[in-house]
Design a protein around this motif. Structure first.
Motif, PDB file in Angstrom:
ATOM      1  N   GLU A  53      34.744  34.956  47.142  1.00  0.00           N
ATOM      2  CA  GLU A  53      33.904  36.019  47.689  1.00  0.00           C
ATOM      3  C   GLU A  53      33.544  36.976  46.557  1.00  0.00           C
ATOM      4  O   GLU A  53      34.415  37.618  45.968  1.00  0.00           O
ATOM      5  N   ASP A  61      38.353  42.143  38.844  1.00  0.00           N
ATOM      6  CA  ASP A  61      37.393  43.233  38.694  1.00  0.00           C
ATOM      7  C   ASP A  61      36.589  42.958  37.435  1.00  0.00           C
ATOM      8  O   ASP A  61      37.110  43.026  36.314  1.00  0.00           O
ATOM      9  N   VAL A  65      42.299  38.740  42.849  1.00  0.00           N
ATOM     10  CA  VAL A  65      41.148  39.630  42.838  1.00  0.00           C
ATOM     11  C   VAL A  65      40.832  39.977  41.389  1.00  0.00           C
ATOM     12  O   VAL A  65      41.710  40.471  40.663  1.00  0.00           O
ATOM     13  N   ASN A  89      31.687  40.263  45.464  1.00  0.00           N
ATOM     14  CA  ASN A  89      31.140  41.549  45.915  1.00  0.00           C
ATOM     15  C   ASN A  89      30.237  42.065  44.814  1.00  0.00           C
ATOM     16  O   ASN A  89      30.691  42.569  43.782  1.00  0.00           O
ATOM     17  N   ASN A 115      45.110  34.587  46.722  1.00  0.00           N
ATOM     18  CA  ASN A 115      44.222  35.739  46.909  1.00  0.00           C
ATOM     19  C   ASN A 115      44.131  36.598  45.640  1.00  0.00           C
ATOM     20  O   ASN A 115      44.415  37.800  45.640  1.00  0.00           O
ATOM     21  N   THR A 159      36.949  37.748  44.694  1.00  0.00           N
ATOM     22  CA  THR A 159      38.154  37.500  45.470  1.00  0.00           C
ATOM     23  C   THR A 159      38.308  35.994  45.630  1.00  0.00           C
ATOM     24  O   THR A 159      37.438  35.333  46.224  1.00  0.00           O
ATOM     25  N   GLY A 215      47.081  39.946  42.097  1.00  0.00           N
ATOM     26  CA  GLY A 215      47.342  38.834  42.993  1.00  0.00           C
ATOM     27  C   GLY A 215      48.782  38.823  43.439  1.00  0.00           C
ATOM     28  O   GLY A 215      49.622  39.623  42.986  1.00  0.00           O
ATOM     29  N   VAL A 239      40.027  33.253  47.409  1.00  0.00           N
ATOM     30  CA  VAL A 239      40.742  33.106  48.673  1.00  0.00           C
ATOM     31  C   VAL A 239      41.610  31.847  48.602  1.00  0.00           C
ATOM     32  O   VAL A 239      41.154  30.775  48.180  1.00  0.00           O
ATOM     33  N   THR A 248      33.415  42.582  42.007  1.00  0.00           N
ATOM     34  CA  THR A 248      34.739  41.971  42.090  1.00  0.00           C
ATOM     35  C   THR A 248      34.601  40.555  42.614  1.00  0.00           C
ATOM     36  O   THR A 248      33.680  40.224  43.375  1.00  0.00           O
TER      37      THR A 248
END
Length: 942
Positions: free
Chosen positions: A83, A116, A114, A85, A112, A92, A124, A94, A90
């Protein structure tokens, strides 16, 4: 546009072509920030959604479990669903995902994750990190540029072993990893086979390259006692790396030494590199065992950099080196306590270049001559050469203050000692001019000057003024007039720039080069020095060269008209035709019928003609000789060579005559050839030579034959014909047969030795054979020498044998060794006594143990022993005493054990990553020694 519609659009795009989808996704990823770019490498579907005014791109691998692969700059991201953003920049990941960093070489696997993209941070849960040879697990992980943090971490250096459970590991509440530098664990438990055995408040594990790993060594011995050496690396920022050097010697005064080894890249403006090595080491004990208080200093400091200057062609380059070396020097070494400073700076401007040098030494006054001058300082100004047409001027100025070895030819300099210090100014210039005053004429003049002026009042001058005028006529003929004025005078106070001697010379001369007839040249070189007396004038040189088939003649003569003496003469005459093997082919011509304008032309067969001006094209005759006033007549040598159809086949004979004795010096014959009667080109080649030296009445020769380049037979001899009753050794002769050298499997058999011509037989002949075979992982070499009966050797026996083998059986067993046997005799036949010696040095056996592709243990045995028998009875009998070793290799640690049966010694040691081997104990005839225990706690010190 609704999100479902956008999702269908993306899915249709993916079905139509992955390249188009990748380009579209890349445009979405690169929109806001240029710091990091995201590129889709593999995906099944894309979907754009708007949630709380945030744009989110959902990238999935599809329902069949496919993976999504992204490239974040050079980093690689793999996950089942991503995902992105776009608003917050960012990513993500999954579910289970992998993130590999290109800069640090880390693999992060977790749930999960993440990322940046703006701050380059990563967070994580349940993350597994692989960093080279170390493996880290963390319940919660946060990665920021240059640092990685984990809570509830577990790490082990045994990750590369692939064994479960790990031999040793650590579990900590908090971990901080500086990639490529170090790992710090707080409140850690030390685990052996995943069982806690020790609590540690902090653990530091280096992650540097091998040369930047900590090194720790502990030992004991006389007279220093307990010795501890430690090198601990550190870093300052991102551009400075260093190592702290710690030294401890129990019995020295003082006992502790400190130092640093540091290198820094661009630490300051105008500084490119700084290197520093400094160590203050306690002085060792003197040769007589006395303790020496104080420190030995080693210092090596260097700085390099550049300073931009507005008008300069390039930046000003400078370097500074400060060096001192005391460690390892004796107290009487003249270089002890001496610090050398060397500073250099260079700059170049459009009109000139300049260089400043400061080279000096600090410490005790030198007691020996300094052949490398000290410059305190030296300035060099080098203007660019000035040219105007064919007129050129090049100058150079050097000024400075110097300390160097005194010139032994200067009394005033040697009166001040072995070295002298004074100033010096040096001026150098070179002026050249060339012109063509008239047709076919070349004129050139040059002036080179070097003048040195010293603070002591001394000066040296080196002046050379030369002129040359060359007139060409009839294209191939030249006449050259030359004149020079050379003046070398003065005495330097320094030895490094002393002139070779005084000289005042004004040579003038004429050189004639002419071609009187075709293929013939005649040269004359006449010189005269206006400052030399008549009896010291140089000789006039005459030369004649004839290169007209079949004659090739080089004749030279030097005659001194001032003294009326012939100085030297030499000649080399060759009669041959170098193009004798060249032929002219006239092709065949068919018959042509008659026509109305031309009669019939009969057929003509092909013809081959060979043209040569030499009546015997395959014969070459040469003659050489000469005369020198100092040594007399040179030997007169004639040689005749007959060549075959190909130049490699030839036969030649030669004779050399001494004109001064007079007597015949030597007769020689030489031949070489190759047969061409087989389908294989040149199956047999042979060569040989024989020389009869009539002065020493000796024959020397060599003969060889090779078949198909594989097998060779040869014979060499050197035999002297001497007067009856002469007991001197008068020659050798050898016969050899074997394979050609360089083959993987080759053998050689040689028979021969000293040969007595008077009695016509071998005195002490030998038969020597050798066999060598080489294959991948295997080699065998065997040689033996057998004494055979001769005039002075009644027995047949093996005199020497050597065996050298290396055998690799798969990956688990290896055998190698060398054995040498020799026999010598003392006494007189038949009562002489034989002494046999067998040397095994060494015989090695290695066995690898363990399952899997990599063995976990190695057992080795090595035998080094000498066996001696005299008259069949063994001397000093002793049982076999091999050295048996065991190595347990667990990747992250290794254990070595050794049993030396000859010395009755047992040793055990352990090795850890980034350090040398730690000896645990050593037990022998001297008792038990535990080096890691200090002082009286060690049984070896009692």
């Amino acid at each position: 546009m609704p999100s479902k519609t956008i999702g269908r659009l993306f899915r249709r795009t993916l079905k139509r072509g992955p390249l188009l989808a990748g380009a579209l996704a890349a445009m979405l990823a690169v929109g806001e920030a240029a710091a990091r770019t995201v590129r889709i490498v593999q995906a099944q579907s894309l979907e754009l959604r708007r949630i709380d005014e945030q744009e989110i791109v959902i990238i999935s691998g599809g329902p069949d479990g496919g993976l999504v692969e992204l490239r974040v700059d050079d980093d690689v991201v793999r996950a089942t669903r991503v995902e992105y953003n776009r608003t917050r920049r960012t990513l993500t990941l999954v579910g289970q995902a992998t993130y590999r960093t290109a800069r640090d070489g880390q693999d992060l696997r977790g749930e999960n994750l993440v990322v940046d993209l703006g701050s380059e941070e990563l967070t994580g849960e349940d993350v597994l990190i692989s960093d080279g040879d170390i493996e880290i697990r963390g319940q919660q992980v946060e990665r920021i540029p240059g640092q990685l943090r984990a809570n509830g971490g577990y790490f082990t250096p045994c990750a590369k072993c692939g064994r479960t459970p790990n031999d040793y590991a650590f579990r900590a509440e908090r971990l901080i990893v500086y990639p490529g530098d170090r790992l710090i664990a707080y409140r850690a438990q030390f685990l052996i086979v995943d069982v806690p055995v020790l609590y540690l408040p902090i653990v530091v594990l280096p992650l540097n390259e091998p040369e930047r790993q900590p090194r720790f060594s502990v030992g004991t011995g006389d007279p220093d006692g307990l010795t501890v050496l430690a090198d601990l690396p550190f870093s300052i920022g991102t551009n400075t790396l260093g190592t702290t050097l710690l030294r401890y010697y129990e019995n020295r005064e003082p006992s502790i030494g400190l130092g640093v080894d540091l290198r820094s890249t661009a630490p300051l403006p105008y500084v490119d590199r700084v290197d520093l090595y400094a160590l203050a080491n306690p002085k060792p004990f003197a040769a007589d065992g006395a303790r020496q208080p104080g420190y030995d200093i080693d210092l090596d400091f260097s700085v390099r950099g550049r300073v931009p200057l507005s008008l300069a062609v390039r930046d000003l380059d400078y370097s500074l080196n400060v060096r001192r070396r005391d460690i390892g020097r004796s107290e009487t070494d003249p270089e002890r306590d001496v610090t050398t400073v060397d500073f250099r700076a260079a700059v170049e401007y459009p009109l000139f270049s300049a260089q400043l040098t400061y080279l000096d030494r600090f410490g005790p006054e030198p007691k020996t001559a300094l052949f490398t001058p000290l410059r305190e300082p030296e300035l060099v100004i080098d203007p660019k050469p000035y040219s105007q047409g064919t007129f050129t001027v090049d100058t150079r100025l050097t000024a400075g203050r110097y300390t160097a070895a005194s010139n032994p030819l200067s009394r005033s300099a040697t009166a001040q000692g072995v070295n002298i210090t004074t100033t010096r100014l040096e001026e150098q210039h070179a002026v050249t001019y060339s012109a063509q005053p008239w047709t076919n004429a070349d004129f050139s003049v040059s002036n080179t000057f070097t003048g040195r002026y010293y603070g002591t009042g001394a000066r040296t001058v080196n002046l050379d003024i030369s002129g040359r005028l060359t007139q060409r006529f009839n294209e191939t003929n030249t006449l050259t007039a030359r004149a020079s004025y050379i003046r070398v005078e003065g005495t330097s106070p320094f030895a490094f720039d002393a002139l070779p001697g005084q000289r005042l010379s004004a040579p003038i001369g004429l050189d004639l080069y002419t071609v009187p007839v075709k293929d013939t040249t005649f040269t004359v070189g006449y010189s005269r020095d206006l400052f030399l007396p008549e009896d010291q004038q140089p000789a006039t040189a005459f030369g004649v060269t004839v290169n007209r088939k079949p004659v090739n003649l080089n004749f030279g003569l030097r005659h001194n008209f001032s003294t009326g003496e012939l100085e030297s003469t030499s000649f080399n005459l060759t009669l041959s035709d170098p193009t004798a093997d060249q032929v002219t082919v006239v092709p065949a011509r068919p018959a042509q019928p008659a026509t109305e304008t031309q009669a019939a032309v009969p057929a003509r067969p092909a013809t081959v003609t060979r043209s040569s001006l030499w009546p015997v094209p395959n014969l070459t005759l040469t003659a050489t000789g000469g005369y020198n006033r100092a040594t007399g007549y040179q030997p007169f040598t004639v040689k005749a060579t007959i060549t075959g159809d190909i130049r490699s086949n030839y036969f030649s004979v030669s004779a050399s005559h001494d004109l001064q004795t007079p007597r015949l010096r030597s007769l020689s014959a030489e031949f070489a050839g190759a047969t061409r009667t087989d389908t294989v080109i040149n199956p047999v080649s042979f060569s040989g030579s024989e020389t009869w030296n009539l002065i020493d009445n000796r024959f020397s020769g060599r003969y060889s034959a090779t078949w198909r380049g594989e097998y060779a037979a040869s014979h060499t001899h050197e035999l002297g014909v001497q007067a009856p009753g002469d007991e001197r050794a008068n020659g050798t002769a050898f016969f050899s047969v074997g394979t050609a050298a360089g083959r993987a499997t080759n053998w050689q058999l040689t028979y021969g030795g000293p040969f007595d011509v008077e009695r016509w037989g071998y005195t002490r002949p030998t038969l020597t054979g050798s066999v060598r075979a080489t294959r991948p992982g295997q080699s065998l070499a065997l040689s033996a020498t057998v004494n055979t009966p001769g005039l002075e050797q009644p027995r047949t026996e093996v005199a020497r044998a050597d065996l050298n083998a290396d055998w690799q059986f798969g990956t688990r067993f290896a055998l190698s060794g060398r054995a040498a046997y020799s026999r010598t005799r003392t006494g007189t036949f038949p009562d002489d006594v034989a002494t046999d010696t067998l040397i095994v040095d060494p015989l090695r056996v290695g066995i690898a143990l363990g399952d899997g592709p990599r063995p976990g243990a190695y057992v080795t045995a090595a035998l080094r022993q000498t066996f001696t028998w005299r008259d069949g009875e063994r001397l000093n009998p002793a049982p076999l005493a091999p050295v048996i070793g065991l190595t347990i290799d667990r990747c992250c640690w290794a254990l070595q054990a050794e049993i030396d049966l000859s010395l009755r010694r047992y040793r055990l040691g352990v090795s850890l990553p980034g350090s040398s081997s730690y000896p645990l104990f050593d037990y022998g005839v001297g008792g038990l020694n535990i080096p890691l225990l200090p002082g009286t706690l060690n049984p070896g010190n009692r």
